[in-house]
Write a protein that holds these residues in place. Structure first.
Motif, short mmCIF file in Angstrom:
data_model
loop_
_atom_site.label_atom_id
_atom_site.label_comp_id
_atom_site.label_asym_id
_atom_site.label_seq_id
_atom_site.Cartn_x
_atom_site.Cartn_y
_atom_site.Cartn_z
N ALA A 15 3.70 6.51 3.98
CA ALA A 15 4.98 5.97 4.44
C ALA A 15 5.82 5.45 3.28
N GLU A 36 1.89 -0.65 -5.30
CA GLU A 36 0.78 0.15 -4.77
C GLU A 36 -0.37 0.13 -5.80
N ILE A 79 0.36 -6.73 -3.06
CA ILE A 79 1.19 -7.83 -2.54
C ILE A 79 0.22 -8.94 -2.12
N LYS A 168 -11.98 14.44 17.88
CA LYS A 168 -11.93 15.67 17.06
C LYS A 168 -13.25 15.85 16.31
N ASP A 295 1.60 3.03 9.68
CA ASP A 295 0.55 2.41 10.50
C ASP A 295 0.71 0.91 10.68
N ALA A 305 0.70 10.54 10.44
CA ALA A 305 1.59 10.99 9.36
C ALA A 305 2.80 11.69 9.96
N ALA A 306 2.57 12.38 11.09
CA ALA A 306 3.67 13.09 11.77
C ALA A 306 4.76 12.10 12.19
P1 FAD Z 1 -1.56 4.54 4.15
O1 FAD Z 1 -1.32 5.98 3.81
O2 FAD Z 1 -2.95 4.10 4.46
O3 FAD Z 1 -0.92 3.71 2.98
C1 FAD Z 1 -0.95 2.30 2.89
C2 FAD Z 1 -0.92 1.97 1.42
O4 FAD Z 1 -0.76 0.58 1.26
C3 FAD Z 1 -2.21 2.37 0.70
O5 FAD Z 1 -1.93 3.28 -0.34
C4 FAD Z 1 -2.77 1.06 0.20
O6 FAD Z 1 -3.37 1.16 -1.08
C5 FAD Z 1 -1.53 0.19 0.14
N1 FAD Z 1 -1.84 -1.24 0.26
C6 FAD Z 1 -2.68 -1.85 1.14
N2 FAD Z 1 -2.66 -3.19 0.96
C7 FAD Z 1 -1.78 -3.42 -0.05
C8 FAD Z 1 -1.29 -4.60 -0.68
N3 FAD Z 1 -1.72 -5.84 -0.33
N4 FAD Z 1 -0.35 -4.46 -1.65
C9 FAD Z 1 0.12 -3.24 -2.01
N5 FAD Z 1 -0.32 -2.09 -1.45
C10 FAD Z 1 -1.26 -2.18 -0.48
N6 FAD Z 1 -2.01 11.86 11.10
C11 FAD Z 1 -1.42 13.01 11.55
O7 FAD Z 1 -0.18 13.10 11.53
N7 FAD Z 1 -2.16 14.06 11.99
C12 FAD Z 1 -3.51 14.04 11.98
O8 FAD Z 1 -4.16 15.01 12.36
C13 FAD Z 1 -4.17 12.87 11.51
N8 FAD Z 1 -5.52 12.80 11.47
C14 FAD Z 1 -6.13 11.71 10.91
C15 FAD Z 1 -7.51 11.70 10.79
C16 FAD Z 1 -8.16 10.64 10.17
C17 FAD Z 1 -9.65 10.65 10.05
C18 FAD Z 1 -7.39 9.56 9.64
C19 FAD Z 1 -8.07 8.43 8.93
C20 FAD Z 1 -6.02 9.55 9.77
C21 FAD Z 1 -5.36 10.62 10.42
N9 FAD Z 1 -3.98 10.64 10.59
C22 FAD Z 1 -3.37 11.78 11.07
C23 FAD Z 1 -3.19 9.41 10.38
C24 FAD Z 1 -2.40 9.37 9.08
O9 FAD Z 1 -3.19 9.79 8.02
C25 FAD Z 1 -1.89 7.96 8.87
O10 FAD Z 1 -1.13 7.56 10.00
C26 FAD Z 1 -1.01 7.83 7.63
O11 FAD Z 1 -1.69 8.27 6.48
C27 FAD Z 1 -0.59 6.38 7.45
O12 FAD Z 1 0.23 6.23 6.34
P2 FAD Z 1 0.67 4.75 5.85
O13 FAD Z 1 1.51 4.96 4.65
O14 FAD Z 1 1.18 3.97 6.99
O15 FAD Z 1 -0.70 4.11 5.43
#
Ligand code: FAD
Length: 405
Positions: A15, A36, A79, A168, A295, A305-306
């Motif tokens: 995100a 990050e 953070i 899945k 998330d 991710a979608a």
């Molecule tokens: P993240 O990608 O987890 O990023 C959060 C970031 O914040 C991380 O890089 C972390 O290091 C950073 N962070 C955490 N705490 C701190 C802090 N205090 N300070 C600074 N940085 C910090 N999605 C789909 O669309 N289709 C699918 O089929 C699908 N299948 C999935 C299957 C599995 C097994 C999993 C685990 C996930 C799946 N997803 C799927 C979900 C998708 O991967 C997530 O919704 C998406 O990656 C979330 O992105 P995000 O950026 O919100 O969180």
């Protein structure tokens, strides 16, 4: 020490990078910092496929440095605290960053400690989880090793990311055992803390038909609370009271999930601990210069991710509108997608928005498993992720007005 940016992005996962790229596409001279700590970025939707040997872990990994848009300052820190009353965040090195606007994209936390004995045995004794990046390969080893016995798959209370991923893992494992000719010798159980197989009723019949075909047993309102890895035993709290003791040879756990502690501790959180946003505009209801997506956000969409692919341009547009003193001009209707890998080679593509309203991208019956969707899951979606979503290329995305406009 204090530094000042126009925009600070907390978290540079899917995100954080997507919204940074979207902002830079719209206004190249915007001064943005991304906080990050991780040097390696993971394509998490691929973890399910690693758990079935369809992809390898290195195929999911790229250096964060190569993904960040040009002209964005990367601060390799965490953070430590939010100070929205002062338009500032504090980092783990005590540095303070001031901002005009903040985007929170910190993802969520796996609460492994909530299950007694789990941390001690994860990655051993046949206890695994595709949700833990490093263990997806161990899942595949364990699936291949099992020729008979008992395989248990668990699903915790909602919300979790990609709510279909626990089942899945079960379907893909059963599909492998069926092809190996040993499925009849393996007793498969799916213990679900919830009361339904999938939150959107339209997709339940097709999923149930696969459950029947694989001979799996569904246990509803059955919540994993304790694991004894060396003795291969797990305990599940039952809704009617008491605990059920179950023996296993393979235990695939989906841990309970919650917002990161720094969010739960902050005034930006809602009562449940998630970063509070208006679910349509993704703007914080009390701090107008704060947005969130992915998330960590409180919006009740499927955490995928979608969803982020649709959210990033909404946040970018609305943030820039607020910067320019204009009214919020973009809305998000809760789109999320869950490609349910019901067998290796076929997917049911569940695409839906708020309230479980179906939002199919194609004029096809979305309840049918298709090979075309398997190709999308294994080939097209990763390509879209790396080459479009993380680059701010918003092809095929429709601009929606905020609801109520
Ligand atoms: P993240 O990608 O987890 O990023 C959060 C970031 O914040 C991380 O890089 C972390 O290091 C950073 N962070 C955490 N705490 C701190 C802090 N205090 N300070 C600074 N940085 C910090 N999605 C789909 O669309 N289709 C699918 O089929 C699908 N299948 C999935 C299957 C599995 C097994 C999993 C685990 C996930 C799946 N997803 C799927 C979900 C998708 O991967 C997530 O919704 C998406 O990656 C979330 O992105 P995000 O950026 O919100 O969180």
């Amino acid at each position: 020490m204090t530094r000042k940016y126009q925009v600070v992005i907390a978290g540079g996962g899917a995100a954080g990078i997507a919204v940074a790229a979207s902002l830079k596409q719209r206004q190249a001279d915007l001064r943005i910092a991304i906080v990050e700590p991780r040097q390696t970025h993971i394509y998490q939707p691929g973890q399910t496929l690693v758990g079935r040997g369809v992809m390898t872990l290195p195929q999911l990994q790229r250096p964060t440095a190569k993904l960040l848009p040009k002209g964005v300052d990367w601060l390799e820190h965490r953070i430590a605290a939010f100070e929205p009353e002062h338009n500032a965040v504090r980092l783990d090195n005590q540095e303070r960053l001031e901002y005009d606007q903040l985007v929170v994209a910190l993802g969520l936390e796996l609460n492994i400690e909530a299950i007694e004995g789990l941390a001690e045995t994860l990655g051993q004794n046949g206890v695994t989880s595709n949700y833990v990046t490093e263990l997806a390969e161990y899942t595949w080893q364990q699936v291949q090793r099992l020729g008979s016995g008992k395989a248990i798959f668990t699903q915790p209370p909602m919300p979790i990311k990609c709510a279909g991923a626990p089942q899945k893992a079960m379907y893909l494992s059963c599909d492998y055992w069926k092809k190996q000719g040993c499925l009849n010798d393996i007793r498969v159980e799916f213990h679900n803390a919830g009361a339904v197989l999938f939150g959107v009723a339209d997709f339940v019949p097709v999923l149930e038909s696969y459950v029947r075909d694989y001979g799996a047993r569904l246990m509803f309102s059955s919540t994993l609370v304790r694991v004894d890895g060396p003795n291969h035993k797990a305990w599940f709290a039952q809704s009617e009271g008491g605990e059920l003791e179950v023996e296993f040879d393979l235990l695939h756990v989906t841990p309970p999930q919650r917002a990161p502690q720094v969010v739960r501790d902050s005034v930006l959180a809602n009562e449940a601990g998630w970063l509070e946003v208006n679910q349509n505009t993704l703007q914080h209801p009390r701090f107008a210069n704060v947005f969130a997506l992915g998330d960590v956000a409180s919006a009740p969409n499927a955490k995928t991710a979608a969803a982020i692919r649709k959210q990033a341009p909404v946040v970018a547009r609305n943030l820039l509108a607020v910067r320019q003193g204009q009214a919020i001009n973009s809305g998000y209707s809760g789109y999320g997608a869950c490609p349910l890998t019901v067998e290796a080679g076929k997917v049911v593509l569940a695409e839906f928005g708020y309230g479980g309203v179906l939002q199919p991208s194609f004029p096809l019956n979305p309840r049918r498993p298709r090979r075309f969707y398997w190709w999308m899951k294994t080939t097209l979606f990763p390509w879209v992720y790396w080459n479009l979503m993380l680059k701010g290329r918003e092809w095929w995305l429709k601009h929606e007005r905020p609801s109520g406009d």
